[in-house]
Design an enzyme around this catalytic site. Sequence first.
Site, PDB file in Angstrom:
ATOM      1  N   HIS A 276     -11.652  23.420  20.527  1.00  0.00           N
ATOM      2  CA  HIS A 276     -12.438  23.288  22.142  1.00  0.00           C
ATOM      3  C   HIS A 276     -11.998  21.866  22.122  1.00  0.00           C
ATOM      4  O   HIS A 276     -11.082  21.472  21.948  1.00  0.00           O
ATOM      5  CB  HIS A 276     -13.506  23.054  21.161  1.00  0.00           C
ATOM      6  CG  HIS A 276     -14.471  23.324  22.250  1.00  0.00           C
ATOM      7  ND1 HIS A 276     -14.088  23.728  24.170  1.00  0.00           N
ATOM      8  CD2 HIS A 276     -16.076  23.930  23.232  1.00  0.00           C
ATOM      9  CE1 HIS A 276     -14.948  23.928  24.931  1.00  0.00           C
ATOM     10  NE2 HIS A 276     -15.994  23.650  24.135  1.00  0.00           N
ATOM     11  N   HIS A 317      -4.450  28.969  26.497  1.00  0.00           N
ATOM     12  CA  HIS A 317      -6.161  28.637  26.765  1.00  0.00           C
ATOM     13  C   HIS A 317      -6.833  30.107  26.608  1.00  0.00           C
ATOM     14  O   HIS A 317      -5.913  31.581  26.985  1.00  0.00           O
ATOM     15  CB  HIS A 317      -6.327  28.176  28.163  1.00  0.00           C
ATOM     16  CG  HIS A 317      -8.091  27.902  28.219  1.00  0.00           C
ATOM     17  ND1 HIS A 317      -8.843  29.335  29.251  1.00  0.00           N
ATOM     18  CD2 HIS A 317      -8.608  27.020  28.573  1.00  0.00           C
ATOM     19  CE1 HIS A 317      -9.931  28.023  29.378  1.00  0.00           C
ATOM     20  NE2 HIS A 317      -9.756  26.989  29.100  1.00  0.00           N
ATOM     21  N   ASP A 373      -6.227  19.208  28.121  1.00  0.00           N
ATOM     22  CA  ASP A 373      -6.166  18.240  27.128  1.00  0.00           C
ATOM     23  C   ASP A 373      -5.044  17.747  26.716  1.00  0.00           C
ATOM     24  O   ASP A 373      -4.786  17.561  25.920  1.00  0.00           O
ATOM     25  CB  ASP A 373      -6.746  18.922  25.977  1.00  0.00           C
ATOM     26  CG  ASP A 373      -8.668  19.224  25.667  1.00  0.00           C
ATOM     27  OD1 ASP A 373      -9.233  18.242  25.995  1.00  0.00           O
ATOM     28  OD2 ASP A 373      -9.363  20.286  25.284  1.00  0.00           O
TER      29      ASP A 373
HETATM   30  N1  CMC Z   1       0.153  27.291  20.555  1.00  0.00           N
HETATM   31  C1  CMC Z   1       1.126  28.143  19.600  1.00  0.00           C
HETATM   32  N2  CMC Z   1       1.186  29.376  19.714  1.00  0.00           N
HETATM   33  C2  CMC Z   1       0.098  29.366  20.204  1.00  0.00           C
HETATM   34  C3  CMC Z   1      -0.868  28.057  20.744  1.00  0.00           C
HETATM   35  C4  CMC Z   1      -0.496  27.126  19.990  1.00  0.00           C
HETATM   36  N3  CMC Z   1      -1.463  26.865  21.691  1.00  0.00           N
HETATM   37  N4  CMC Z   1      -1.993  29.126  21.665  1.00  0.00           N
HETATM   38  C5  CMC Z   1      -2.177  30.591  21.062  1.00  0.00           C
HETATM   39  N5  CMC Z   1      -0.670  30.512  20.355  1.00  0.00           N
HETATM   40  C6  CMC Z   1      -0.460  31.618  20.317  1.00  0.00           C
HETATM   41  C7  CMC Z   1      -0.686  32.471  19.017  1.00  0.00           C
HETATM   42  O1  CMC Z   1      -0.578  32.297  17.677  1.00  0.00           O
HETATM   43  C8  CMC Z   1      -0.753  33.907  18.964  1.00  0.00           C
HETATM   44  O2  CMC Z   1       0.325  34.600  18.856  1.00  0.00           O
HETATM   45  P1  CMC Z   1       0.737  36.269  18.420  1.00  0.00           P
HETATM   46  O3  CMC Z   1       0.041  36.841  19.605  1.00  0.00           O
HETATM   47  O4  CMC Z   1       2.192  36.339  18.032  1.00  0.00           O
HETATM   48  O5  CMC Z   1      -0.339  35.969  17.452  1.00  0.00           O
HETATM   49  C9  CMC Z   1      -0.858  34.252  20.663  1.00  0.00           C
HETATM   50  O6  CMC Z   1      -0.930  32.984  20.965  1.00  0.00           O
HETATM   51  C10 CMC Z   1      -2.474  34.393  21.616  1.00  0.00           C
HETATM   52  O7  CMC Z   1      -3.139  33.285  20.857  1.00  0.00           O
HETATM   53  P2  CMC Z   1      -4.554  33.413  20.447  1.00  0.00           P
HETATM   54  O8  CMC Z   1      -5.291  32.572  19.578  1.00  0.00           O
HETATM   55  O9  CMC Z   1      -5.409  35.050  21.020  1.00  0.00           O
HETATM   56  O10 CMC Z   1      -4.899  33.101  21.667  1.00  0.00           O
HETATM   57  P3  CMC Z   1      -6.911  32.869  21.388  1.00  0.00           P
HETATM   58  O11 CMC Z   1      -7.727  33.057  23.558  1.00  0.00           O
HETATM   59  O12 CMC Z   1      -7.664  33.006  20.441  1.00  0.00           O
HETATM   60  O13 CMC Z   1      -6.931  31.145  21.893  1.00  0.00           O
HETATM   61  C11 CMC Z   1      -7.152  28.469  22.092  1.00  0.00           C
HETATM   62  C12 CMC Z   1      -6.685  30.269  22.715  1.00  0.00           C
HETATM   63  C13 CMC Z   1      -7.167  27.487  23.167  1.00  0.00           C
HETATM   64  C14 CMC Z   1      -7.610  28.522  21.244  1.00  0.00           C
HETATM   65  C15 CMC Z   1      -5.228  28.476  21.761  1.00  0.00           C
HETATM   66  O14 CMC Z   1      -4.658  29.118  22.387  1.00  0.00           O
HETATM   67  C16 CMC Z   1      -4.962  27.556  20.801  1.00  0.00           C
HETATM   68  O15 CMC Z   1      -5.776  27.081  19.734  1.00  0.00           O
HETATM   69  N6  CMC Z   1      -4.989  26.212  21.397  1.00  0.00           N
HETATM   70  C17 CMC Z   1      -4.973  25.066  21.160  1.00  0.00           C
HETATM   71  C18 CMC Z   1      -5.940  23.950  21.117  1.00  0.00           C
HETATM   72  C19 CMC Z   1      -6.010  23.815  22.184  1.00  0.00           C
HETATM   73  O16 CMC Z   1      -5.860  22.696  22.737  1.00  0.00           O
HETATM   74  N7  CMC Z   1      -7.336  24.335  22.700  1.00  0.00           N
HETATM   75  C20 CMC Z   1      -7.905  23.388  23.611  1.00  0.00           C
HETATM   76  C21 CMC Z   1      -9.002  24.322  24.805  1.00  0.00           C
HETATM   77  S1  CMC Z   1      -8.834  23.765  26.903  1.00  0.00           S
HETATM   78  C22 CMC Z   1     -10.059  22.885  26.481  1.00  0.00           C
HETATM   79  C23 CMC Z   1     -11.440  23.664  26.100  1.00  0.00           C
HETATM   80  O17 CMC Z   1     -11.481  24.622  26.747  1.00  0.00           O
HETATM   81  O18 CMC Z   1     -11.737  23.538  24.685  1.00  0.00           O
END
Ligand code: CMC
Length: 451
Positions: A276, A317, A373
């Site tokens: 987050h 996201h 971020d």
């Molecule tokens: N790098 C590489 N792969 C990723 C990333 C990433 N940053 N984010 C998602 N994926 C992949 C994930 O492994 C999955 O792949 P597969 O379908 O092969 O299993 C696919 O993309 C879908 O991801 P998800 O985990 O189902 O997506 P989510 O909606 O649960 O997670 C998130 C959203 C923001 C937690 C995630 O994208 C992440 O961990 N990003 C990095 C951390 C980050 O930058 N967070 C800040 C968010 S914006 C500010 C805020 O609101 O806090």
Amino acid sequence: MSQTAAPTSSVDSLEVKDNRTGKVFTLPITEGTIRANDLLQLKGPGDETGLRAYDPAFLNTASCRSAITYIDGDNGILRYRGYPIEQLAEKSTFLEVAWLLRHGELPTQTEYNEWVHHITYHTYVHENVKRFLEGFRYDAHPMSMLCSSVAALSAFYPQAHDIHDPEQRNISTIRLIAKLPTLAAFAYRHAKGLPIIYPDNDLTYVENFLSMVARMSEPKYEANPVFTRALEILFILHADHEQNCSTNAVRAVGSSHVDPFSAVAAGIAALFGPLHGGANEAVLHMIKEIEHPKNIPAFIEQVKTGKGETKLMGFGHRVYKSYDPRAKIVKKLADEVFAQVGMDKDLEIALELERIALSDDYFIKRKLYPNVDFYTGLIYRSMAFPTDFFTVLFAVARTAGWLAQWEEMLLDKEQKIARPRQIYTGYAERKYEPKITDRFPGVHNKDPLRK
Ligand code: CMC
């Protein structure tokens, strides 16, 4: 046999057949949703309770109706109370936006003057709060200090527990928005071993914050105007973001009718995590780990083959499946700040990471675009904020949104204490047969671990 949950037109409804019983149900659809409780009428043989929806991490569940923030994740749209984020970032101030979030309308000049006056004159904290912060070790994470000091404010304002009194809600909101920068700056000075700088009521909200962080022996702090405007814009961009993890925490904790200081402390705790608000700090750690642009291809390969273990921090996201509109504004802002402080190797790495990610199939297929971020950390670092302070800056701004959401939740007649259901996967009933013989080891000098 057809049963109807409530009178509805056949167009705005969902017809479902429960194959366990052969019964057909018509569930009303309003605002693109069905009511989860309407599922309770679907009962299988021997099922007293009725059907429930299973939705770990709220992937497809609306937990509230809200009029504060609108996001269209497919088209990269973010609006506060109907106003596009781009217009607010360009023309507004953080305190005007904080008012807007809470009241639903832009303030008149008289309302704004009064609001700014109240915020300015509630920036001081009780001296005991200062002593409380002094109790932390020199290497305490500023987010831990901020979280605990905001929770501690609950003990300083017992009247705040009367959350049903609009006046108490108002003064608590003013106090929280006013004191967050003070607590954040105290945490900063503590980590640096520098004396505390008290608020200066002649300065604007952002200038005063920068003064409390950076002032040394000069009698009056003069902030760099580029940095002041950059921070003002970053605060506006971070002020709210509808039902994210920390806002959900504030609403859930606040739904027990605890005071807002405690509820906001829960939001700060949620924001601390690297998935987050902690992502801005994690981006910088990732760039440090990559070390040099030549190492980027190997890092990208590690992200793509690591099965989610290595993430490209600052990308992706839950809601935005196109470019995060905040990231666009931040990137432009970054150019202005870097024009002042110069380009460096880390920025080069960031730009190259973005270029590769936006053209690589892995990221394109998963709609992974830079989020807010990705660049904020680089801007904060250019302004000489230490890495572990980045999320604190996010928390100061988000406090405005948390409080607007908290009050909306309290005034929403449909809301009750948050209490999700579970699917129990543990043991059925079993008899207690202890594996221990001594129930109180250590008592009467019988500690089995003591030689
Ligand atoms: N790098 C590489 N792969 C990723 C990333 C990433 N940053 N984010 C998602 N994926 C992949 C994930 O492994 C999955 O792949 P597969 O379908 O092969 O299993 C696919 O993309 C879908 O991801 P998800 O985990 O189902 O997506 P989510 O909606 O649960 O997670 C998130 C959203 C923001 C937690 C995630 O994208 C992440 O961990 N990003 C990095 C951390 C980050 O930058 N967070 C800040 C968010 S914006 C500010 C805020 O609101 O806090």
